[in-house]
Design a protein around this motif. Structure first.
Motif, PDB file in Angstrom:
ATOM      1  N   TRP A  99      29.515 -89.509  34.782  1.00  0.00           N
ATOM      2  CA  TRP A  99      29.688 -88.819  34.943  1.00  0.00           C
ATOM      3  C   TRP A  99      28.452 -87.580  35.902  1.00  0.00           C
ATOM      4  O   TRP A  99      28.392 -87.028  37.205  1.00  0.00           O
ATOM      5  N   VAL A 103      27.665 -86.162  39.871  1.00  0.00           N
ATOM      6  CA  VAL A 103      27.444 -85.636  40.046  1.00  0.00           C
ATOM      7  C   VAL A 103      26.331 -85.089  40.965  1.00  0.00           C
ATOM      8  O   VAL A 103      26.054 -84.268  42.083  1.00  0.00           O
ATOM      9  N   TRP A 197      28.632 -77.054  44.056  1.00  0.00           N
ATOM     10  CA  TRP A 197      28.726 -77.844  43.669  1.00  0.00           C
ATOM     11  C   TRP A 197      29.008 -78.448  42.283  1.00  0.00           C
ATOM     12  O   TRP A 197      29.963 -79.121  41.694  1.00  0.00           O
ATOM     13  N   CYS A 201      32.248 -79.532  39.937  1.00  0.00           N
ATOM     14  CA  CYS A 201      32.094 -81.083  39.236  1.00  0.00           C
ATOM     15  C   CYS A 201      32.300 -80.689  37.966  1.00  0.00           C
ATOM     16  O   CYS A 201      32.524 -80.941  36.991  1.00  0.00           O
ATOM     17  N   TRP A 204      35.473 -81.935  36.346  1.00  0.00           N
ATOM     18  CA  TRP A 204      35.834 -83.187  35.592  1.00  0.00           C
ATOM     19  C   TRP A 204      34.798 -83.186  34.688  1.00  0.00           C
ATOM     20  O   TRP A 204      34.726 -84.084  34.412  1.00  0.00           O
ATOM     21  N   ARG A 205      34.036 -82.457  34.481  1.00  0.00           N
ATOM     22  CA  ARG A 205      33.664 -83.187  32.772  1.00  0.00           C
ATOM     23  C   ARG A 205      33.625 -83.403  31.908  1.00  0.00           C
ATOM     24  O   ARG A 205      35.173 -82.985  30.950  1.00  0.00           O
TER      25      ARG A 205
END
Length: 229
Positions: A99, A103, A197, A201, A204-205
């Motif tokens: 992740w 990112v 951003w 993100c 979706w961590r």
């Protein structure tokens, strides 16, 4: 089933909305700069940085700003990213490491795309104390380091991470104005872009449990087959 993330579909929509809002604000700042509305503020703040550079205190501050800018450059960010990703992987947090990589690299590509879209020249008010080859708006140092250190703080899952991240983000951003290679507006736009951003993100961590380890939970709650990265 896919990897469980820290939030549901609604939070992902909120993250997407935050990114769209941030990009819209970046566009507004670009237009205000192009129309000259922000020119007085940009010139005032950069001229103040130039006067500060010429003071007794400015002498030793400039090398520190150059060091901060070097740390926050592409090579510095990639080095920190690689070290963090390897460390997370060694501690068994593979999904968090993946992740983090997505990112940071995704944010870098977004910034490069925006630079090409706006194609803003570098300021020429002060002599440049750093070598630059790309367009000015939005600042890649400001956006990239907000994303990197912000994502590291999120990956750590502790408030202390933000206490360390915020000073780094601020100092690196200021260094770009001090060195004469970015207007303050460029830095502000970079911070806004990076925030949008990062919020996108964050939805979706990979989930972090109380021990700070990535956790996968099938369905609404933990089950006997819980998987930990």
């Amino acid at each position: 089933m896919g990897a469980c993330c820290i939030s549901d579909r609604a939070s992902r929509w909120r993250g997407a909305a935050a990114l769209v809002a941030a990009l819209a604000l970046v566009l507004v700042l670009a237009l205000l700069q192009r129309w000259g509305i922000l020119t007085p503020v940009n010139h005032m703040l950069m001229a103040a940085a130039g006067r500060a550079r010429d003071t007794v205190i400015g002498g030793p501050v400039t090398p520190l700003m150059q060091a901060a800018s070097l740390l926050g450059g592409t090579t510095g960010r990639l080095t920190i990213l690689a070290f963090a990703a390897i460390l997370l992987t060694l501690f068994g947090r593979v999904r968090v490491a993946l992740w983090l990589v997505v990112v940071v690299l995704g944010g870098a590509l977004l910034n490069l795309a925006l630079k090409q879209v706006f194609a803003a020249p570098r300021p020429d008010l002060l002599p440049h104390l750093d070598i630059v080859h790309t367009y000015s708006f939005p600042s890649g140092h400001a956006a990239g380091n907000l994303i990197l250190f912000g994502a590291l703080a999120m990956a750590g899952g502790r408030g202390a991470g933000w206490a360390a991240a915020i000073p780094c983000i601020v100092v690196i951003g200021i260094s770009r104005v001090w060195l004469g290679v970015h207007w303050p507006n460029d830095v502000a736009a970079g911070w806004i872009e990076g925030t949008g951003w990062l919020l996108f993100c964050a939805a979706w961590r990979p989930m972090l449990d109380s021990g700070g380890r990535a956790a996968y939970r099938a369905g609404a709650g933990a089950k006997d087959g819980e998987w930990r990265a």
